[in-house]
Enzyme design. Structure first.
Site, PDB file in Angstrom:
ATOM      1  CB  ALA A  66       0.249  -0.203  75.425  1.00 30.67           C
ATOM      2  N   GLY A 111       1.182   3.839  72.584  1.00 33.22           N
ATOM      3  CA  GLY A 111       1.246   4.416  73.930  1.00 33.22           C
ATOM      4  C   GLY A 111       2.467   5.304  74.128  1.00 33.22           C
ATOM      5  CD  GLU A 114      -2.263   6.506  73.120  1.00 35.29           C
ATOM      6  OE1 GLU A 114      -1.668   5.428  73.339  1.00 35.29           O
ATOM      7  OE2 GLU A 114      -3.497   6.591  73.052  1.00 35.29           O
ATOM      8  CD  GLU A 134      -2.432   2.978  69.265  1.00 37.28           C
ATOM      9  OE1 GLU A 134      -2.363   3.509  68.129  1.00 37.28           O
ATOM     10  OE2 GLU A 134      -1.953   3.496  70.279  1.00 37.28           O
TER      11      GLU A 134
HETATM   12  N1  DAK Z   1       4.917  -4.429  73.204  1.00 36.65           N
HETATM   13  C1  DAK Z   1       5.620  -5.493  73.609  1.00 36.65           C
HETATM   14  N2  DAK Z   1       6.831  -5.814  73.100  1.00 36.65           N
HETATM   15  C2  DAK Z   1       7.320  -5.050  72.124  1.00 36.65           C
HETATM   16  C3  DAK Z   1       6.618  -3.925  71.635  1.00 36.65           C
HETATM   17  C4  DAK Z   1       5.359  -3.605  72.228  1.00 36.65           C
HETATM   18  N3  DAK Z   1       4.649  -2.546  71.874  1.00 36.65           N
HETATM   19  N4  DAK Z   1       7.360  -3.366  70.667  1.00 36.65           N
HETATM   20  C5  DAK Z   1       8.476  -4.111  70.550  1.00 36.65           C
HETATM   21  N5  DAK Z   1       8.456  -5.127  71.436  1.00 36.65           N
HETATM   22  C6  DAK Z   1       9.471  -6.167  71.626  1.00 36.65           C
HETATM   23  C7  DAK Z   1       9.438  -7.194  70.510  1.00 36.65           C
HETATM   24  O1  DAK Z   1       8.435  -8.154  70.749  1.00 36.65           O
HETATM   25  C8  DAK Z   1      10.829  -7.766  70.591  1.00 36.65           C
HETATM   26  O2  DAK Z   1      10.895  -8.667  71.674  1.00 36.65           O
HETATM   27  P1  DAK Z   1      11.652 -10.096  71.516  1.00 36.65           P
HETATM   28  O3  DAK Z   1      10.989 -10.763  70.381  1.00 36.65           O
HETATM   29  O4  DAK Z   1      13.093  -9.684  71.252  1.00 36.65           O
HETATM   30  O5  DAK Z   1      11.464 -10.740  72.854  1.00 36.65           O
HETATM   31  C9  DAK Z   1      11.662  -6.556  70.966  1.00 36.65           C
HETATM   32  O6  DAK Z   1      10.775  -5.604  71.531  1.00 36.65           O
HETATM   33  C10 DAK Z   1      12.351  -5.895  69.787  1.00 36.65           C
HETATM   34  O7  DAK Z   1      11.355  -5.636  68.809  1.00 36.65           O
HETATM   35  P2  DAK Z   1      11.510  -6.099  67.284  1.00 36.65           P
HETATM   36  O8  DAK Z   1      12.322  -7.334  67.184  1.00 36.65           O
HETATM   37  O9  DAK Z   1      10.151  -6.111  66.719  1.00 36.65           O
HETATM   38  O10 DAK Z   1      12.364  -4.875  66.716  1.00 36.65           O
HETATM   39  P3  DAK Z   1      12.351  -4.315  65.225  1.00 36.65           P
HETATM   40  O11 DAK Z   1      13.479  -3.335  65.169  1.00 36.65           O
HETATM   41  O12 DAK Z   1      12.331  -5.420  64.223  1.00 36.65           O
HETATM   42  O13 DAK Z   1      10.977  -3.542  65.086  1.00 36.65           O
HETATM   43  C11 DAK Z   1       9.200  -2.012  65.822  1.00 36.65           C
HETATM   44  C12 DAK Z   1      10.708  -2.377  65.867  1.00 36.65           C
HETATM   45  C13 DAK Z   1       8.973  -0.859  66.808  1.00 36.65           C
HETATM   46  C14 DAK Z   1       8.863  -1.528  64.393  1.00 36.65           C
HETATM   47  C15 DAK Z   1       8.365  -3.266  66.161  1.00 36.65           C
HETATM   48  O14 DAK Z   1       8.879  -3.800  67.398  1.00 36.65           O
HETATM   49  C16 DAK Z   1       6.933  -2.958  66.352  1.00 36.65           C
HETATM   50  O15 DAK Z   1       6.191  -2.792  65.372  1.00 36.65           O
HETATM   51  N6  DAK Z   1       6.497  -2.885  67.614  1.00 36.65           N
HETATM   52  C17 DAK Z   1       5.111  -2.671  67.931  1.00 36.65           C
HETATM   53  C18 DAK Z   1       4.755  -1.214  67.702  1.00 36.65           C
HETATM   54  C19 DAK Z   1       3.316  -0.981  67.976  1.00 36.65           C
HETATM   55  O16 DAK Z   1       2.409  -1.512  67.293  1.00 36.65           O
HETATM   56  N7  DAK Z   1       3.030  -0.130  68.977  1.00 36.65           N
HETATM   57  C20 DAK Z   1       1.709   0.151  69.397  1.00 36.65           C
HETATM   58  C21 DAK Z   1       1.370  -0.817  70.450  1.00 36.65           C
HETATM   59  S1  DAK Z   1      -0.361  -0.801  70.781  1.00 36.65           S
HETATM   60  C22 DAK Z   1      -5.846   0.383  75.283  1.00 36.65           C
HETATM   61  C23 DAK Z   1      -4.713   0.715  75.949  1.00 36.65           C
HETATM   62  C24 DAK Z   1      -3.597   1.045  75.248  1.00 36.65           C
HETATM   63  C25 DAK Z   1      -3.580   1.008  73.900  1.00 36.65           C
HETATM   64  C26 DAK Z   1      -4.715   0.669  73.214  1.00 36.65           C
HETATM   65  C27 DAK Z   1      -5.869   0.386  73.894  1.00 36.65           C
HETATM   66  N8  DAK Z   1      -6.996  -0.027  76.017  1.00 36.65           N
HETATM   67  C28 DAK Z   1      -6.766  -0.637  77.267  1.00 36.65           C
HETATM   68  C29 DAK Z   1      -8.287   0.086  75.441  1.00 36.65           C
HETATM   69  C30 DAK Z   1      -2.357   1.262  73.233  1.00 36.65           C
HETATM   70  C31 DAK Z   1      -1.902   0.368  72.398  1.00 36.65           C
HETATM   71  C32 DAK Z   1      -0.560   0.406  71.874  1.00 36.65           C
HETATM   72  O17 DAK Z   1       0.295   1.188  72.207  1.00 36.65           O
END
Ligand code: DAK
Length: 257
Positions: A66, A111, A114, A134
């Site tokens: 997400a 997400g 999911e 998360e």
């Molecule tokens: N959201 C927004 N932007 C994201 C993103 C994300 N999940 N993942 C990557 N990006 C963006 C980065 O910010 C970056 O943007 P710029 O800085 O270039 O503008 C671009 O994509 C490229 O990412 P990186 O520079 O970080 O690329 P790397 O190859 O270095 O790293 C990575 C790739 C996938 C390891 C890293 O980007 C990363 O760790 N991303 C986040 C992964 C993550 O934590 N995913 C889970 C997200 S939390 C809920 C509803 C939903 C949820 C929970 C609760 N409620 C409403 C209760 C769900 C939550 C999630 O899914």
């Protein structure tokens, strides 16, 4: 350039959806989810639908979660509304009457995982990375991960993944049953075409019935589920597909569904 967030390509009823936010690694924001919902309006109304494939744009990411930047400032009420919107959309995807397959071409996190779990099955490229990270962001999965993950991989492995937030590679995802197949990324396209052919070659009503039997049966006790299978099996004999399929076998030709 198109500002669409979901690219839709229809190949004789096998519809391929590509999430196109590659600069954000295809992260799911409200706009992507709303667009997916609109696409589903169309898919749900189609009698000629055979299957749905869903993937992410580019070679790096299926969906990296997400959208964290969008979620960051939400109040509890807004978080509830956001999760509700996404859950409804994923439920609609999951309950499409045809097979829904995730082609996981890279990061499949939060997400994104999911989303893959709401699909009937998943095929991954060998560079794919999975996880529910998360807890590292101070939240729990909100798009069904705590519920669909244990149903797919069992509660012990699911609790491991949702509490450690650890990332796993495609080989481990295959071993725990999170995905059905792993292949080199260069072969994913050819596989999608092969799958399209395979699904299109089967009786469309039979394919729908087979999916319905599995999905609806899982929510029932075994005897009720077996009775459901019998009813759906018998129903096949009321249509033209069964006549064509069995006649083709006996006449040593390919069926024309
Ligand atoms: N959201 C927004 N932007 C994201 C993103 C994300 N999940 N993942 C990557 N990006 C963006 C980065 O910010 C970056 O943007 P710029 O800085 O270039 O503008 C671009 O994509 C490229 O990412 P990186 O520079 O970080 O690329 P790397 O190859 O270095 O790293 C990575 C790739 C996938 C390891 C890293 O980007 C990363 O760790 N991303 C986040 C992964 C993550 O934590 N995913 C889970 C997200 S939390 C809920 C509803 C939903 C949820 C929970 C609760 N409620 C409403 C209760 C769900 C939550 C999630 O899914």
């Amino acid at each position: 350039m198109s500002d669409k967030l979901i690219d839709v390509v229809d190949n004789a009823g096998v519809v391929r959806l590509t999430i196109t936010r590659p600069k954000a690694l295809n992260a799911l924001n409200s706009a992507v989810i709303a667009e997916l919902d609109t696409v589903l309006d169309d898919l749900e109304s189609r009698n000629d639908l055979r299957a749905v494939l869903i993937t992410g744009d580019g070679e790096k990411s299926f969906v990296a979660g997400a959208d964290i930047a969008e979620m960051r400032g939400k109040s509890p009420e807004q978080a509830r509304a956001f999760a509700g919107q996404a859950l409804r959309t994923l439920k609609r995807l999951e309950t499409l009457p045809v097979p829904v397959v995730a082609l996981v071409n890279g990061f499949c996190l939060g997400g994104g995982c999911e989303l893959a779990l709401a699909c009937d099955w998943a095929v991954a490229s060998d560079n794919a990375i999975f996880g529910q990270p998360e807890v590292g962001l101070g939240v729990i999965p909100g798009f069904g991960g705590t519920q669909r993950l244990p149903r797919r991989v069992g509660p012990a492995m699911a609790i491991d993944l949702v509490t450690t937030g650890r990332k796993i590679d495609a080989a481990e995802a295959l071993r725990i049953g999170l995905v059905n197949r792993v292949m080199p990324q260069a072969e994913l396209e050819a596989y999608a075409e092969e799958l399209t052919k395979q699904l299109s070659g089967n009786g469309p009503e039979a394919v729908r019935g087979a999916k319905q039997a599995v999905h609806d049966g899982l929510d029932q006790d075994l005897d009720s589920a077996l009775a459901l299978e019998t009813a759906l099996f018998a129903f096949c004999f009321a249509g033209e597909e069964q006549t064509e399929g069995m006649s083709a076998f006996v006449e040593k030709r390919k069926p024309n569904f």
